[in-house]
Design an enzyme around this catalytic site. Structure first.
Site, mmCIF file in Angstrom:
data_model
loop_
_atom_site.group_PDB
_atom_site.id
_atom_site.type_symbol
_atom_site.label_atom_id
_atom_site.label_comp_id
_atom_site.label_asym_id
_atom_site.label_seq_id
_atom_site.Cartn_x
_atom_site.Cartn_y
_atom_site.Cartn_z
ATOM 1 N N TYR A 141 0.820 -1.213 0.000
ATOM 2 C CA TYR A 141 0.000 0.000 0.000
ATOM 3 C C TYR A 141 0.856 1.265 0.000
ATOM 4 C CZ TYR A 141 -4.685 -1.951 0.811
ATOM 5 O OH TYR A 141 -5.892 -2.580 0.688
ATOM 6 N N LYS A 187 2.724 -15.362 2.393
ATOM 7 C CA LYS A 187 2.987 -16.070 1.139
ATOM 8 C C LYS A 187 4.499 -16.307 1.074
ATOM 9 C CE LYS A 187 1.557 -17.699 -2.851
ATOM 10 N NZ LYS A 187 0.697 -18.882 -2.970
ATOM 11 N N ASP A 219 -3.285 -18.463 0.502
ATOM 12 C CA ASP A 219 -4.259 -19.157 -0.368
ATOM 13 C C ASP A 219 -4.982 -20.247 0.420
ATOM 14 O OD1 ASP A 219 -1.748 -20.338 -0.263
ATOM 15 O OD2 ASP A 219 -1.678 -20.917 -2.377
ATOM 16 N N ASP A 243 -6.838 -6.959 4.060
ATOM 17 C CA ASP A 243 -7.936 -6.281 3.363
ATOM 18 C C ASP A 243 -8.838 -7.315 2.694
ATOM 19 O OD1 ASP A 243 -9.405 -4.138 2.166
ATOM 20 O OD2 ASP A 243 -8.324 -4.518 0.300
ATOM 21 N N ASP A 247 -12.926 -8.975 3.987
ATOM 22 C CA ASP A 247 -14.171 -8.964 3.201
ATOM 23 C C ASP A 247 -14.687 -10.395 3.018
ATOM 24 O OD1 ASP A 247 -13.852 -6.156 2.804
ATOM 25 O OD2 ASP A 247 -14.754 -6.308 0.804
HETATM 26 C C1 IPM Z 1 -10.640 -0.916 3.629
HETATM 27 C C2 IPM Z 1 -10.638 -0.308 2.241
HETATM 28 C C3 IPM Z 1 -9.399 0.565 2.067
HETATM 29 C C4 IPM Z 1 -8.182 -0.339 2.151
HETATM 30 C C5 IPM Z 1 -9.331 1.395 0.792
HETATM 31 C C6 IPM Z 1 -10.597 2.202 0.564
HETATM 32 C C7 IPM Z 1 -8.162 2.310 0.802
HETATM 33 O O1 IPM Z 1 -10.734 -1.300 1.268
HETATM 34 O O2 IPM Z 1 -10.571 -0.168 4.593
HETATM 35 O O3 IPM Z 1 -10.761 -2.134 3.743
HETATM 36 O O4 IPM Z 1 -7.822 -1.003 1.172
HETATM 37 O O5 IPM Z 1 -7.573 -0.376 3.226
HETATM 38 MN MN MN Z 2 -11.234 -3.270 2.094
#
Ligand code: IPM
Ligand code: MN
Ligand code: NAD
Length: 363
Positions: A141, A187, A219, A243, A247
């Site tokens: 990042y 990884k 993975d 990240d 999700d």
């Molecule tokens: C999160 C988001 C952010 C990240 C983006 C919007 C910069 O996806 O907070 O999970 O990747 O950290």
């Molecule tokens: Mn995110």
């Protein structure tokens, strides 16, 4: 107690969910005689429109003079064709860096009331209670060099031993308040940064002999989260993997809209739901505010040390969901609980939580 809370609603559903979470904090403050002062400031696309940049000086000032920062979401499809440096999301990355919050805590808890909201089988998800500790200020990042030159695009994944060590320590300390089990995810079969990550975490693990420790490839972890999620307690991982895995893990709980986060390590904590600005549902009044509201509970716990109030808020969420109230994203996927379900708007969900907190026997 007195606290000044910076509120950065941002874009899309950010303002919709933050409004409800802020209302909940106001009610908690009122019930327990705390003086919470809320100061609003712009971040993201709205800040680009009003100030010409996603994280203006005025917003930085508000954040740096607050006890905690509470954020909705950033991002607008209008900026899809802009380079990363000019996108609203840059504002959030700069905010995290300014506050120095290197450990991003993303708990995933499967509530009994929501076992049928997950697309996975109830036996697979029932009782899941895991915590992703995501490194937040390093890795690909932020690594330099980055750019596009002569038709080649490049980013740099870079970690120092110190950066890994500090987030690893945070994860092990948190594990001591949980089931004392850390899985570091990397990884290391391909990437040098992951080799350093693995070495450093294994070294830190030796300082925490009371906590069990294992390494896992990312993975495999992505697969294990779906196959046997109950095996995990604390998952410690880098910025990018954290990240993505968070999700993914949100669907164990039932919806991305449920997940809260706390970013700690610096002097001022940052609290935000895990989800984004959700342009597909923005402005419709149907966004789930519970991720933002749970983030408020994390704010009470981590920045204000108000554990009693945080627990009360978490109980309110459980209670309201057990009574069948759902935003549309939480609709049951099996017929089982359908008859009990009552679909409500973002605002109604916020009000239900407030009502429960105001009840005299709410503890
Ligand atoms: C999160 C988001 C952010 C990240 C983006 C919007 C910069 O996806 O907070 O999970 O990747 O950290
Ligand atoms: Mn995110
Ligand atoms: P997203 O998280 O905004 O949405 C993904 C999906 O989940 C969408 O279908 C959305 O409707 C749904 N969803 C998300 N939050 C919800 C909620 N509270 N209630 C109900 N449904 C919800 O991800 P995306 O669509 O990939 O990204 C949209 C924008 O948000 C992009 O600009 C992205 O960069 C940004 N983003 C910001 C943050 C943040 O501010 N922390 C996090 C992730 C993405």
């Amino acid at each position: 107690m007195k606290a000044r809370i910076a509120c950065l609603p941002g874009d899309g559903i950010g303002p919709e969910v933050l409004r409800e979470a802020r209302r909940v904090l106001e009610v908690i403050g009122g019930e327990h005689n705390h003086e919470f002062e809320f100061v609003e400031a712009d971040i993201g696309a709205i800040a680009i429109e009003r100030h010409g940049e996603p994280f203006p000086k005025s917003t930085q000032e508000v954040c740096l003079t607050s006890t905690a920062v509470f954020l909705g979401a950033v991002g607008d499809p209008k900026y899809d064709s802009r380079p990363p440096a000019e996108k609203p999301e840059r504002g959030l990355l700069d905010l995290r860096r300014l506050l120095g919050n290197y450990a991003n805590l993303r708990p995933v808890t499967v509530l009994e009331a929501l076992v049928d909201s997950s697309p996975l089988r109830r036996d697979t998800v029932r009782g899941v209670d895991l915590l992703i500790v995501r490194e937040l200020l390093g890795g690909i990042y932020f690594g330099l060099p980055r750019g596009i030159e002569d038709g080649n695009a490049f980013n740099t994944e870079i970690y120092s031993r110190d950066e890994v060590r500090r987030v690893a320590r945070a994860a092990f300390k948190l594990a001591r308040h949980r089931r004392r089990q850390v899985t570091s995810v990397d990884k290391a079969n391909v990437l040098e940064t992951s080799v350093l990550w693995r070495e450093t975490c294994t070294e830190v693990a030796k300082q925490f002999p009371d906590v069990s420790f294992q390494n896992m490839y990312v993975d495999n972890c992505a697969m294990q989260l779906i196959a046997k999620p109950q095996q995990f307690d604390v998952i410690l991982t880098n910025n990018m993997f954290g990240d993505i895995l968070s999700d993914e893990a949100s669907m164990l709980a039932g919806s991305l809209g449920l997940l809260p986060s706390a970013s700690i390590g610096g002097k001022i904590g940052l609290y935000e739901p895990v989800h984004g600005s959700a342009p597909d549902i923005a402005g419709k009044g149907i966004a789930n505010p519970l991720g933002a509201i749970s983030s408020a509970a994390m704010l009470l716990e981590h920045s204000l040390e108000l554990s009693r109030e945080a627990t009360k808020l978490e109980r309110a969420i459980v209670k309201v969901l057990s009574r069948g109230y759902r935003t549309p994203d939480l609709k049951s996927r099996t017929g089982r609980e359908k008859s009990k379900e009552r679909i409500v708007s973002t605002k109604e969900m916020g009000e239900l939580i407030c009502d429960y907190i105001r009840m005299p026997d709410a503890t």
